[in-house]
Design an enzyme around this catalytic site. Structure first.
Site, PDB file in Angstrom:
ATOM      1  N   ASP A 156       0.846  -1.201   0.000  1.00  0.00           N
ATOM      2  CA  ASP A 156       0.000   0.000   0.000  1.00  0.00           C
ATOM      3  C   ASP A 156       0.877   1.245   0.000  1.00  0.00           C
ATOM      4  O   ASP A 156       2.017   1.212   0.476  1.00  0.00           O
ATOM      5  CB  ASP A 156      -0.841   0.065   1.293  1.00  0.00           C
ATOM      6  CG  ASP A 156      -1.942  -0.969   1.348  1.00  0.00           C
ATOM      7  OD1 ASP A 156      -2.134  -1.695   0.364  1.00  0.00           O
ATOM      8  OD2 ASP A 156      -2.596  -1.045   2.411  1.00  0.00           O
ATOM      9  N   ARG A 164      -0.657  -0.477  -8.742  1.00  0.00           N
ATOM     10  CA  ARG A 164      -2.081  -0.276  -8.442  1.00  0.00           C
ATOM     11  C   ARG A 164      -2.274   1.233  -8.375  1.00  0.00           C
ATOM     12  O   ARG A 164      -1.729   1.888  -7.489  1.00  0.00           O
ATOM     13  CB  ARG A 164      -2.402  -0.926  -7.099  1.00  0.00           C
ATOM     14  CG  ARG A 164      -3.866  -0.817  -6.733  1.00  0.00           C
ATOM     15  CD  ARG A 164      -4.157  -1.636  -5.495  1.00  0.00           C
ATOM     16  NE  ARG A 164      -3.842  -0.909  -4.298  1.00  0.00           N
ATOM     17  CZ  ARG A 164      -3.444  -1.463  -3.167  1.00  0.00           C
ATOM     18  NH1 ARG A 164      -3.265  -2.763  -3.072  1.00  0.00           N
ATOM     19  NH2 ARG A 164      -3.193  -0.735  -2.107  1.00  0.00           N
TER      20      ARG A 164
HETATM   21  P1  FDA Z   1     -13.793   9.325  -6.183  1.00  0.00           P
HETATM   22  O1  FDA Z   1     -13.525   9.705  -4.767  1.00  0.00           O
HETATM   23  O2  FDA Z   1     -13.769  10.385  -7.222  1.00  0.00           O
HETATM   24  O3  FDA Z   1     -15.168   8.553  -6.225  1.00  0.00           O
HETATM   25  C1  FDA Z   1     -15.808   8.121  -7.412  1.00  0.00           C
HETATM   26  C2  FDA Z   1     -17.187   7.610  -7.024  1.00  0.00           C
HETATM   27  O4  FDA Z   1     -17.069   6.393  -6.273  1.00  0.00           O
HETATM   28  C3  FDA Z   1     -17.960   8.541  -6.088  1.00  0.00           C
HETATM   29  O5  FDA Z   1     -18.731   9.462  -6.810  1.00  0.00           O
HETATM   30  C4  FDA Z   1     -18.809   7.594  -5.273  1.00  0.00           C
HETATM   31  O6  FDA Z   1     -19.971   7.265  -5.984  1.00  0.00           O
HETATM   32  C5  FDA Z   1     -17.960   6.361  -5.178  1.00  0.00           C
HETATM   33  N1  FDA Z   1     -17.195   6.350  -3.905  1.00  0.00           N
HETATM   34  C6  FDA Z   1     -15.879   6.645  -3.765  1.00  0.00           C
HETATM   35  N2  FDA Z   1     -15.491   6.501  -2.482  1.00  0.00           N
HETATM   36  C7  FDA Z   1     -16.581   6.115  -1.795  1.00  0.00           C
HETATM   37  C8  FDA Z   1     -16.819   5.800  -0.446  1.00  0.00           C
HETATM   38  N3  FDA Z   1     -15.857   5.833   0.491  1.00  0.00           N
HETATM   39  N4  FDA Z   1     -18.077   5.435  -0.101  1.00  0.00           N
HETATM   40  C9  FDA Z   1     -19.057   5.374  -1.023  1.00  0.00           C
HETATM   41  N5  FDA Z   1     -18.890   5.657  -2.320  1.00  0.00           N
HETATM   42  C10 FDA Z   1     -17.681   6.015  -2.717  1.00  0.00           C
HETATM   43  N6  FDA Z   1      -5.358   5.085  -1.255  1.00  0.00           N
HETATM   44  C11 FDA Z   1      -4.061   5.315  -0.898  1.00  0.00           C
HETATM   45  O7  FDA Z   1      -3.700   6.470  -0.640  1.00  0.00           O
HETATM   46  N7  FDA Z   1      -3.170   4.274  -0.829  1.00  0.00           N
HETATM   47  C12 FDA Z   1      -3.531   2.986  -1.143  1.00  0.00           C
HETATM   48  O8  FDA Z   1      -2.691   2.089  -1.077  1.00  0.00           O
HETATM   49  C13 FDA Z   1      -4.877   2.753  -1.531  1.00  0.00           C
HETATM   50  N8  FDA Z   1      -5.303   1.506  -1.866  1.00  0.00           N
HETATM   51  C14 FDA Z   1      -6.547   1.332  -2.432  1.00  0.00           C
HETATM   52  C15 FDA Z   1      -6.917   0.085  -2.943  1.00  0.00           C
HETATM   53  C16 FDA Z   1      -8.147  -0.072  -3.582  1.00  0.00           C
HETATM   54  C17 FDA Z   1      -8.537  -1.402  -4.155  1.00  0.00           C
HETATM   55  C18 FDA Z   1      -9.032   1.050  -3.693  1.00  0.00           C
HETATM   56  C19 FDA Z   1     -10.347   0.936  -4.401  1.00  0.00           C
HETATM   57  C20 FDA Z   1      -8.684   2.264  -3.159  1.00  0.00           C
HETATM   58  C21 FDA Z   1      -7.457   2.417  -2.513  1.00  0.00           C
HETATM   59  N9  FDA Z   1      -7.097   3.654  -1.964  1.00  0.00           N
HETATM   60  C22 FDA Z   1      -5.782   3.840  -1.576  1.00  0.00           C
HETATM   61  C23 FDA Z   1      -8.101   4.732  -1.780  1.00  0.00           C
HETATM   62  C24 FDA Z   1      -8.107   5.721  -2.940  1.00  0.00           C
HETATM   63  O9  FDA Z   1      -6.940   6.518  -2.909  1.00  0.00           O
HETATM   64  C25 FDA Z   1      -9.333   6.658  -2.865  1.00  0.00           C
HETATM   65  O10 FDA Z   1      -9.284   7.388  -1.670  1.00  0.00           O
HETATM   66  C26 FDA Z   1     -10.681   5.943  -2.927  1.00  0.00           C
HETATM   67  O11 FDA Z   1     -10.638   4.898  -3.856  1.00  0.00           O
HETATM   68  C27 FDA Z   1     -11.808   6.914  -3.322  1.00  0.00           C
HETATM   69  O12 FDA Z   1     -11.546   7.482  -4.569  1.00  0.00           O
HETATM   70  P2  FDA Z   1     -12.153   6.937  -5.961  1.00  0.00           P
HETATM   71  O13 FDA Z   1     -11.017   6.534  -6.805  1.00  0.00           O
HETATM   72  O14 FDA Z   1     -13.136   5.879  -5.756  1.00  0.00           O
HETATM   73  O15 FDA Z   1     -12.740   8.217  -6.668  1.00  0.00           O
END
Ligand code: FDA
Length: 276
Positions: free
Chosen positions: A100, A150
């Site tokens: 991570d 990732r």
């Molecule tokens: P964004 O925040 O723009 O969301 C897109 C859409 O997804 C939103 O409109 C909503 O509908 C939905 N959504 C997103 N988050 C949600 C929530 N919490 N609850 C409900 N709906 C939600 N970060 C990091 O700094 N280091 C790491 O190692 C990792 N590892 C990691 C692994 C995996 C498999 C995932 C999916 C995520 C991570 N993250 C992470 C977290 C990542 O950086 C980020 O904070 C979250 O994925 C939220 O951002 P989105 O990419 O989903 O986009």
């Protein structure tokens, strides 16, 4: 907590992974915890994952671990040894170890750990954060190592000096990074996992995958347990490789706060739970 975790125990995570497998979605396990202050705790984390890797052959799950959970704050060499033990266990289980990415204080050290680990083990990957300005040059440094990456947007509060702060800029950088890396997946047989729930962004990135004649099964997506499950299943049905990151354990507080901060609507969800 049920919103983002199937339960506290590995057994609950394994059960959830078996259910996901039936829907064509793979699993990534993570034992919650970070910034440990005692190397004995790090050793327990390593032993835990060694057991997890040995016991999850049925679901062919991968594991994802935080460097500060392996002792990076205390002794970087001990943290590296712990990562090596996990990489060996992942190799033996024909699985995969993900590192991570935590807050920016750890970026450089985490990449150093990863580069050393990758030179010894093929089945290891690292998370990179699209909100950091430096990520574009980190990708350039990593590509010759045939890394597994990732790509996430980034979950920590970072200053505007080092990070994009608006969603628009982060999304643009995310897509630009995908555009630069997706052609390498086929050319160099590397792994790129789009770890985001942003399905509009995933669809845009897939156009770059198509432009490089990529097979759908090589286009990998990962999302968190409890978020957009229907989309995870849809993408898997369409032939993409999808994994659900299943977190468990009792050290959930910091992790849970990051999930809440990502989406203000989640605050209402929590508030509703507290109302009579
Ligand atoms: P964004 O925040 O723009 O969301 C897109 C859409 O997804 C939103 O409109 C909503 O509908 C939905 N959504 C997103 N988050 C949600 C929530 N919490 N609850 C409900 N709906 C939600 N970060 C990091 O700094 N280091 C790491 O190692 C990792 N590892 C990691 C692994 C995996 C498999 C995932 C999916 C995520 C991570 N993250 C992470 C977290 C990542 O950086 C980020 O904070 C979250 O994925 C939220 O951002 P989105 O990419 O989903 O986009």
């Amino acid at each position: 907590m049920k919103r983002f975790m199937p339960g506290d125990t590995f057994e609950s995570a394994l059960k959830a992974a078996i259910d996901f497998k039936a829907k064509g979605v793979g699993a990534l396990f993570t034992l919650l915890g970070e910034n440990i202050t005692d190397l004995a705790d790090a050793n327990r984390v390593v032993e835990h994952y060694e057991n997890v890797l040995a016991e999850s052959a049925e679901v062919r799950a991968e594991v994802s671990v935080k460097p500060t959970q392996l002792g990076l704050d205390i002794d970087p060499e001990a943290a590296y040894e712990n990562l090596r033990r996990l990489a060996r266990a992942a190799d033996n289980a024909r699985s995969f170890l993900w590192v991570d990415m935590e807050g920016s204080a750890y970026t450089e050290r985490t990449l150093d750990l990863y580069k050393a680990l990758r030179s010894e083990h093929p089945h290891v990957g690292v998370a990179l954060q699209a909100y950091l300005h430096r990520t574009v040059s980190d990708v350039a440094t990593l590509l010759p190592l045939k890394p597994a990456i990732r790509l996430v947007k980034g979950a920590y509060a970072e200053s505007p000096e080092i990070a994009f702060t608006s969603k628009r800029e982060v999304d643009e950088n995310y897509l630009a990074l995908c555009a630069s890396m997706l052609p390498e997946v086929r050319r160099h047989n590397m792994r790129l996992v789009l770890a985001t729930h942003d399905t509009a962004l995933i669809a845009k990135a897939w156009r770059f995958g198509q432009a490089s004649s990529m097979d759908r099964s090589h286009f990998e997506v990962a999302m968190l347990y409890g978020i957009r499950t229907d989309e995870q299943v849809r993408l898997a049905r369409e032939g993409f490789t999808v994994k659900d990151l299943i977190a468990y354990g009792d050290a959930w507080y910091a992790w849970y706060l990051r999930r809440l901060a990502e989406r203000p609507a989640n605050m209402w969800f929590v508030a509703r739970q507290l109302l009579p």
